[in-house]
Scaffold this active site. Structure first.
Site, PDB file in Angstrom:
ATOM      1  N   HIS A 184       0.976  -9.526 -27.566  1.00  0.00           N
ATOM      2  CA  HIS A 184       1.380 -10.057 -26.253  1.00  0.00           C
ATOM      3  C   HIS A 184       2.074  -8.969 -25.421  1.00  0.00           C
ATOM      4  CE1 HIS A 184       2.946 -13.346 -23.563  1.00  0.00           C
ATOM      5  NE2 HIS A 184       3.907 -12.455 -23.373  1.00  0.00           N
ATOM      6  N   GLU A 185       3.072  -8.348 -26.000  1.00  0.00           N
ATOM      7  CA  GLU A 185       3.825  -7.338 -25.246  1.00  0.00           C
ATOM      8  C   GLU A 185       2.950  -6.118 -24.958  1.00  0.00           C
ATOM      9  OE1 GLU A 185       6.460  -8.456 -23.993  1.00  0.00           O
ATOM     10  OE2 GLU A 185       6.758 -10.154 -25.344  1.00  0.00           O
ATOM     11  N   HIS A 243       1.275  -6.685 -21.720  1.00  0.00           N
ATOM     12  CA  HIS A 243       2.150  -6.308 -20.594  1.00  0.00           C
ATOM     13  C   HIS A 243       2.185  -4.784 -20.426  1.00  0.00           C
ATOM     14  CE1 HIS A 243       3.829 -10.198 -19.615  1.00  0.00           C
ATOM     15  NE2 HIS A 243       4.311 -10.397 -20.831  1.00  0.00           N
ATOM     16  N   GLU A 298       1.471 -12.219 -17.067  1.00  0.00           N
ATOM     17  CA  GLU A 298       1.237 -13.079 -18.240  1.00  0.00           C
ATOM     18  C   GLU A 298      -0.250 -13.283 -18.481  1.00  0.00           C
ATOM     19  OE1 GLU A 298       3.376 -13.768 -20.433  1.00  0.00           O
ATOM     20  OE2 GLU A 298       5.170 -13.169 -19.348  1.00  0.00           O
TER      21      GLU A 298
END
Lengths: 499, 499
Positions: A264-265, A268, A294
């Site tokens: 997830h990160e 980003h 997101e």
């Protein structure tokens, strides 16, 4: 003043502001990763002074005059220069609407509140955090009213994280999700449950760290410009496009918690690392909105990271690092286990399907808090009620309830909906990307670079050059439509559970 | 302006300056601990802007007027207020002597040079570092001349790290050491050598980390206000008295390298952590000079940490963490091994006796560089010659030669002598402390708090309230005398080697 001088002075001003934000960002990173526990007070004092200085720069007469002059000469500016002025003015108008002393005091409060939240979560002590959160809610309302005295406060807050997004759209969006997701969950409940117990045995932290490095490599993260640290709550921060940091939280008895945080990160981080060089050190640098951000983190976490192709790709590495834990398991078992859908307590551990319900709980609570329909002290009760209503789970304590997320303690109210929105954006991006690329074929090969390149070309390189709505529409050539997401979920979970 | 207003404004000014130094300090810590390798450029830009702002604050008209006003009302100030004005004026006079653009450009250069040095050391590539060091030497000379146009440059530099200390004193000091140390080393050479090979087998890093935590506990470090990180070169930094950070470097095949770094840096940390609260956020906060600071780090590292009492205290823990490595060894074996005296290549690994010779090499090179007697490009050759002359060792490469220390790359020329001076201060402090405390009895019991308390009472709590010379003399009730140190060495090494 001539145009060239003004353009140069304006760039210097943006750079100066950037330097203060850089410093405060590093102090925040330090605070959440390695700083000793008892250092909040001194950090708060320094952050207060630095944010006061940043406030003064952004709202200075010099800044106002430059903006005024450049707006008057807008026709002579390049598209980027004009956008810089527009975005700077937008931000400084907001900042200037807040009295300087209140602005600074709030930054100091947030520094303290983050520390208090962390302790409150660790000791399951909501009462200690409540007064800090009360002030955060009050301040969010007050600042929103300063900025848009006539506006609806919740709309103003939503707009800050996703420009142009309001409650009307949010309500419609969540209704569309609810309509499809709730029956799906009910159908799954009738089916045989997936056994994911092999993902919850002992996973040594040092091996998990090796696994993080491997995942970041697969995800094409340039480690020369991106490191990974450890925090209570995973996040990504960037000081410029060449200096991005992600964090995770390792749990000894859980492989996928950190694994999906890292993916997830990394989503980003990929966005930030691939912004256009031309925006570096300007107010246009970095991702344009939380919804688009997101969309990338959740795209990599779920659409890529929880795909069967990705599980096949990484499973040999999982077996290499954790041979005993994976004994007798196949990549398909792994795929099923990481997609086990089950109403649960923790948002960041939730599967793709039930995830949106976690967001709805938060969104409705935020609305009620902002409208004064509930008080902060009602939060534990209301949280438990809504979790029961939407997900059918009993909340055993506040640590696994309303204290689980860092967002409110860091001042972010109105942020949560962007997670669900991002998930839905991502599904529509996928449909579009599949016209150009054999997405899952590439994933299976371990060749994610063309996917990153596609996203860079369409999204990342533009940084904040365009608002999220026109940017989104330029990518997909249509308006946002949540049915891409619900269709994706229906297809995926029907296959997994044989619905 | 009335006095109360001026005093308040002056305190605010100091606090503001503190905040900038705090931010830059955290950015430096981040750079040396966890930042990705390719992030120096962006950091340099931001540090340039922040140091320019700090320069402007320190040399502002407002600051000048406040200092002038307060000096004119000196009689009405408290002793602390008067000292704040004096010390602030001393620092701002130096800062203001350097043109703003040169000051800022140098900070940016140092940021880059630190990165280049690290790479140069890791790849044994002196040539890549040489141009950066050349600029550092030139700038040190230039700035010293700006500040004291009539002064001797080397004296000006020495004075910056230890006020009142000059080449005349340094030369006499080193001559006194040489006279005693060189014959001692010669005598030891004739004796049977100590076997310390058991300290150079395999020591898992995670166990070494546990050992660091244990050592910091023994040394009474308040972990709520002090953490430990990892860097290429160990150091201590503090952002205020409640936020101190030490670093170390772990080597898999060497227990004592990190062990004595941790004890050394803990000595620095103890000083900072125990400064008086009344100096917090003023220009009087923190340790007063590098000589006094090194007296504390080297006191704990050697006088305490390499004593037989300390070895007896910690040996059970060493055996618990490293049972196989310590098999068949006693606390006395450990004591002998950590005191093995042998001319060697690396300063921070050197024993107490030969250590001063490492410093002499550096001091003489610094003098020659500053006086233009040698060039930076001569460094590898001159280093090797002097190491051969003083220590009788052959330097195999620059990584283990003139690139081993971070000091020059971080701009510090004239700092090294304070290590030897600090060692000698420490021996005189010990003689004095032993009149009040059973120092080694306490160490044997594991009760170091009375030792810390003694030092706090005599030294730490005063922060920068007194210059190093009067502070030193107030502690020992006499002038500095290097024979305390040489006597201490003679006694210790005669016993160890049976001379």
């Amino acid at each position: 003043m001539d145009l060239q001088t003004a353009v140069k002075a304006f760039r210097d001003l943006q750079l100066k502001l950037h330097a203060y934000n850089h410093a405060m960002g590093v102090m925040h990173l330090d605070a959440t990763t390695v700083a000793p526990a008892g250092t909040g007070e001194g950090r708060g004092i320094s952050l207060g002074i630095l944010s006061e200085a940043a406030y003064a720069i952004e709202t200075s007469d010099e800044a106002k005059e430059l903006v005024k002059y450049l707006l008057a000469h807008k026709d002579e500016l390049s598209a980027q220069q004009a956008r810089e002025v527009e975005m700077f003015a937008r931000s400084s108008e907001y900042t200037a609407s807040i009295p300087a002393d209140e602005f600074t005091a709030y930054q100091v409060h947030l520094n303290k509140a983050g520390e208090v939240w962390k302790n409150a979560k660790n000791t399951n002590d909501f009462a200690s955090f409540a007064p800090y959160l009360e002030k955060i809610v009050e301040t969010n309302i007050k600042f929103a009213k300063y900025y848009k005295p006539e506006g609806d406060v919740m709309d103003t807050l939503l707009d800050q994280y996703e420009r142009g997004f309001d409650q009307k759209q949010a309500d419609a969006f969540f209704a569309a999700l609810r309509e499809k997701i709730v029956p799906l969950i009910a159908k799954i409940k009738e089916k045989t449950q997936i056994d994911d117990s092999f993902l919850h045995c002992d996973f040594p932290i040092d091996k998990q760290k090796e696994f993080s490095d491997y995942l970041m490599e697969v995800l094409c993260i340039d480690r020369n410009h991106c490191t990974i640290g450890e925090t209570e709550h995973p996040y990504t921060t960037n000081f410029n496009k060449n200096d991005v940091r992600i964090t995770t939280h390792y749990y000894k008895n859980d492989l996928t918690n950190s694994m999906y945080s890292v993916i997830h990160e990394s989503g980003h981080a990929t966005y930030e690392l691939n912004c256009g060089d031309e925006y570096q050190y300007t107010c246009l640098s970095g991702g344009v909105s939380m919804g688009i951000h997101e969309s990338q983190s959740r795209f990599f976490e779920n659409i890529i990271g929880r795909s069967e192709a990705f599980c096949e790709l990484i499973f040999p590495k999982v077996c290499e690092l954790f041979p005993e834990q994976m004994q007798g398991k196949t990549a398909h078992d792994f795929y099923l286990a990481v997609n086990k859908s089950e109403p649960s307590l923790i948002r960041i551990q939730a599967d793709e399907l039930t995830y949106a319900l976690h967001i709805m709980v938060r969104y409705e609570i935020e609305k009620a808090l902002i409208k004064g329909e509930i008080k902060v002290s009602d939060l534990p009760r209301v949280w438990a009620e809504k979790m029961k209503e939407y997900l059918g789970v009993d909340v055993p304590d506040d640590a696994r309830g309303c204290l689980q997320d860092s967002h409110w303690g860091s001042g972010s109210i109105g942020y949560f909906p962007t997670y669900a929105l991002g998930s839905a954006y991502g599904a529509q991006f996928l449909a579009c990307m599949e016209k150009d690329l054999d997405v899952y074929g590439l994933v299976r090969e371990g060749n994610l670079q063309p996917i990153v390149d596609w996203l860079t070309e369409k999204i990342y390189r533009h940084a904040c050059m365009y608002d999220p709505k026109p940017l989104f529409e330029s990518v997909v050539g249509a308006e946002f439509d949540p049915h891409y997401f619900t269709d994706y979920l229906e297809k995926k979970y029907s296959a997994i559970y044989g619905l």
